[in-house]
Motif scaffolding. Structure first.
Motif, PDB file in Angstrom:
ATOM      1  N   PHE A  91       0.869  -1.177   0.000  1.00 60.27           N
ATOM      2  CA  PHE A  91       0.000   0.000   0.000  1.00 60.27           C
ATOM      3  C   PHE A  91       0.899   1.218   0.000  1.00 60.27           C
ATOM      4  CE2 PHE A  91      -3.019   2.858   2.447  1.00 60.27           C
ATOM      5  CZ  PHE A  91      -3.997   2.916   1.465  1.00 60.27           C
ATOM      6  N   PHE A  92       0.537   2.235  -0.791  1.00 61.50           N
ATOM      7  CA  PHE A  92       1.387   3.426  -0.880  1.00 61.50           C
ATOM      8  C   PHE A  92       0.514   4.673  -0.895  1.00 61.50           C
ATOM      9  CE2 PHE A  92       4.543   6.407  -2.333  1.00 61.50           C
ATOM     10  CZ  PHE A  92       5.737   5.891  -1.833  1.00 61.50           C
ATOM     11  N   VAL A  93       1.007   5.725  -0.241  1.00 64.64           N
ATOM     12  CA  VAL A  93       0.272   6.987  -0.158  1.00 64.64           C
ATOM     13  C   VAL A  93       1.172   8.138  -0.578  1.00 64.64           C
ATOM     14  CG1 VAL A  93      -1.096   8.510   1.298  1.00 64.64           C
ATOM     15  CG2 VAL A  93      -1.039   6.058   1.795  1.00 64.64           C
ATOM     16  N   TYR A  94       0.719   8.907  -1.573  1.00 59.74           N
ATOM     17  CA  TYR A  94       1.392  10.154  -1.946  1.00 59.74           C
ATOM     18  C   TYR A  94       0.635  11.303  -1.285  1.00 59.74           C
ATOM     19  CZ  TYR A  94       4.126   8.061  -5.779  1.00 59.74           C
ATOM     20  OH  TYR A  94       5.016   7.324  -6.523  1.00 59.74           O
ATOM     21  N   HIS A 125       8.766  12.266 -15.681  1.00 56.03           N
ATOM     22  CA  HIS A 125       9.316  13.335 -14.847  1.00 56.03           C
ATOM     23  C   HIS A 125       8.278  13.887 -13.858  1.00 56.03           C
ATOM     24  CE1 HIS A 125      12.502  13.170 -17.821  1.00 56.03           C
ATOM     25  NE2 HIS A 125      13.222  14.003 -17.100  1.00 56.03           N
ATOM     26  N   LEU A 126       7.061  13.354 -13.882  1.00 54.49           N
ATOM     27  CA  LEU A 126       6.042  13.810 -12.944  1.00 54.49           C
ATOM     28  C   LEU A 126       6.258  13.176 -11.580  1.00 54.49           C
ATOM     29  CD1 LEU A 126       2.889  13.575 -15.262  1.00 54.49           C
ATOM     30  CD2 LEU A 126       4.184  15.629 -14.662  1.00 54.49           C
ATOM     31  N   LEU A 127       5.775  13.828 -10.540  1.00 59.39           N
ATOM     32  CA  LEU A 127       5.946  13.301  -9.184  1.00 59.39           C
ATOM     33  C   LEU A 127       5.118  12.035  -8.984  1.00 59.39           C
ATOM     34  CD1 LEU A 127       5.889  16.556  -7.011  1.00 59.39           C
ATOM     35  CD2 LEU A 127       7.842  15.354  -7.975  1.00 59.39           C
ATOM     36  N   VAL A 128       3.877  12.064  -9.453  1.00 55.72           N
ATOM     37  CA  VAL A 128       2.994  10.888  -9.377  1.00 55.72           C
ATOM     38  C   VAL A 128       2.869  10.318 -10.776  1.00 55.72           C
ATOM     39  CG1 VAL A 128       0.694  10.027  -8.786  1.00 55.72           C
ATOM     40  CG2 VAL A 128       1.720  11.866  -7.432  1.00 55.72           C
ATOM     41  N   LYS A 129       3.329   9.109 -10.968  1.00 51.69           N
ATOM     42  CA  LYS A 129       3.400   8.528 -12.312  1.00 51.69           C
ATOM     43  C   LYS A 129       2.260   7.556 -12.589  1.00 51.69           C
ATOM     44  CE  LYS A 129       8.395   9.126 -12.319  1.00 51.69           C
ATOM     45  NZ  LYS A 129       8.362   9.970 -11.122  1.00 51.69           N
ATOM     46  N   HIS A 130       1.223   7.599 -11.758  1.00 47.93           N
ATOM     47  CA  HIS A 130       0.106   6.676 -11.908  1.00 47.93           C
ATOM     48  C   HIS A 130      -1.185   7.461 -12.101  1.00 47.93           C
ATOM     49  CE1 HIS A 130       2.895   3.661 -10.299  1.00 47.93           C
ATOM     50  NE2 HIS A 130       3.200   4.565  -9.386  1.00 47.93           N
ATOM     51  N   GLU A 131      -2.051   6.994 -12.977  1.00 47.47           N
ATOM     52  CA  GLU A 131      -3.323   7.666 -13.241  1.00 47.47           C
ATOM     53  C   GLU A 131      -4.358   7.239 -12.203  1.00 47.47           C
ATOM     54  OE1 GLU A 131      -4.401   6.652 -17.199  1.00 47.47           O
ATOM     55  OE2 GLU A 131      -2.679   7.666 -18.113  1.00 47.47           O
TER      56      GLU A 131
END
Length: 224
Positions: free
Chosen positions: A119-122, A162-168
């Motif tokens: 599990f991951f949280v940005y 190069h984006l901070l969050v690479k997931h849609e």
């Protein structure tokens, strides 16, 4: 028979039953847009922790949280971001060590992070999508300038890398019935949107279960 007439506990169990019995997967990536006042409420952080635990329980793999910090003088914004970042980091200690996180500050800098497995949280403290894209473009331009990247190589995939969050996000949630912010403007182009008039301080488990069930019932078109 109206299940609501039996009160929330029974209806919550009914929603949970629907979610687990559905042939449609729950969202893998959920994005939440909050105001700094939402988290500064007496139970704001407690609500956030509860939401994360519920999402994890229903197989959400990634949660991205944007804290829309009020437009104020920079010293106050910096102080708010610091206070919120510390408080959010504290709630991660209540999650298992398998949970990873990354907290970004006002300029997109990493304030704190931990590796995770299940599990991951940005968390973005006031650093929105326009700033994220601008930073990505400047980074690519610097690489072109140094010769490590040729102009012909620049494409959508490079920008995304190069984006901070690479997931849609599969679904973006905005409580309080307000408009969306510019959070994840590139990544969310095909995301489902969910608006609720319920303010964050009043969000209950039943409201989050409704979000998941609503997502399962939608027919996603991905811009088609």
């Amino acid at each position: 028979m109206d299940l609501l007439s039996f009160g929330h506990p029974l209806y919550e169990r009914f929603l949970a039953w629907q979610i687990t019995r559905s042939t449609t997967k729950t969202p893998a990536h959920v994005a939440i847009i909050l105001k700094e006042t939402d988290l500064l409420e007496p139970k704001g952080m407690e609500k956030l922790l509860s939401a994360l635990l519920i999402f994890k329980r229903y197989n959400v793999e990634l949660v991205s949280i944007y804290v829309d910090i009020l437009k104020a003088e920079q010293p106050l914004k910096t102080e708010l971001a610091s206070t919120l970042g510390t408080s959010i980091e504290e709630i991660f200690t209540c999650l298992s060590s398998e949970t990873g996180y990354k907290i970004h500050g006002l300029e997109g800098e990493v304030k704190s992070s931990r590796q995770g497995k299940d599990f991951f949280v940005y968390v973005s403290l006031g650093f929105g999508g326009r700033g994220e894209i601008t930073r990505a473009v400047l980074s690519i331009l610097e690489e072109v300038k140094t010769g490590s990247v040729s102009p012909e190589e620049v494409d959508e995939k490079m920008l995304e890398s190069h984006l901070l969050v690479k997931h849609e996000p599969d679904i973006m949630i905005r409580s309080g019935g307000q408009k969306l912010s510019d959070f994840l403007v590139w990544q969310s182009v095909y995301s489902e949107l969910y608006f609720t008039d319920v303010n964050w301080k009043d969000v209950r488990r039943i409201d989050l279960l409704r979000v998941i069930r609503d997502f399962q019932k939608r027919q996603r078109r991905y811009g088609k």
